[in-house]
Design an enzyme around this catalytic site. Sequence first.
Site, mmCIF file in Angstrom:
data_model
loop_
_atom_site.group_PDB
_atom_site.id
_atom_site.type_symbol
_atom_site.label_atom_id
_atom_site.label_comp_id
_atom_site.label_asym_id
_atom_site.label_seq_id
_atom_site.Cartn_x
_atom_site.Cartn_y
_atom_site.Cartn_z
ATOM 1 N N ARG A 48 -1.051 2.386 -3.009
ATOM 2 C CA ARG A 48 -1.324 2.606 -1.584
ATOM 3 C C ARG A 48 -2.206 1.476 -1.055
ATOM 4 N NH1 ARG A 48 2.529 5.769 -1.802
ATOM 5 N NH2 ARG A 48 2.282 7.781 -2.751
ATOM 6 N N GLY A 49 -1.969 1.074 0.184
ATOM 7 C CA GLY A 49 -2.796 0.049 0.807
ATOM 8 C C GLY A 49 -2.181 -1.335 0.766
ATOM 9 N N CYS A 50 -0.965 -1.441 0.255
ATOM 10 C CA CYS A 50 -0.273 -2.726 0.218
ATOM 11 C C CYS A 50 0.747 -2.797 1.343
ATOM 12 C CB CYS A 50 0.444 -2.911 -1.126
ATOM 13 S SG CYS A 50 -0.675 -3.042 -2.526
ATOM 14 N N GLN A 51 0.872 -3.959 1.931
ATOM 15 C CA GLN A 51 1.849 -4.174 2.987
ATOM 16 C C GLN A 51 3.263 -4.060 2.435
ATOM 17 O OE1 GLN A 51 1.343 -7.970 4.850
ATOM 18 N NE2 GLN A 51 3.053 -7.717 6.236
ATOM 19 N N SER A 52 3.481 -4.594 1.258
ATOM 20 C CA SER A 52 4.773 -4.511 0.577
ATOM 21 C C SER A 52 4.744 -3.336 -0.380
ATOM 22 C CB SER A 52 5.016 -5.790 -0.233
ATOM 23 O OG SER A 52 4.943 -6.918 0.585
#
Length: 136
Positions: A48-52
């Site tokens: 969680r927290g990744c753009q990809s």
Amino acid sequence: MNLPSSQEIIEDMAFFDDWEQRYQYIIDLGKSIPPIDESLKTNENLVRGCQSNVWLVSTERDGKLQFQADSDAVIVNGLLALVIAVFNDKTMTQILDFDINGYFKALDLERHITPTRGNGLQAIVAKIQAIAKTKM
């Protein structure tokens, strides 16, 4: 998976004259990590927290953690390789004691990736450190 050590990565990055070459090096590192099996690309393994989309899987063997990771973005696979090179096949204490921010600073990474990629990178590190804490 044969990744260079964190020190070798720092030295390799310093060798390049510009960030275009450094980006290509990071992308090439990402190509050296094998993709994870499609069956492991689950919500539980999603960072969680990744753009990809980034999936991270860990296994413990002989008191050390091994990591598999994959992303749907080429540059993120390279960033994953930078992180896995540091944490793979290390004890929980080694993972938690490693100065990851110092490593990123030595690579001059945060000045050259977007803030959202930087946040994603920190989310990956946080997940690895959380895994290490739960295994202690």
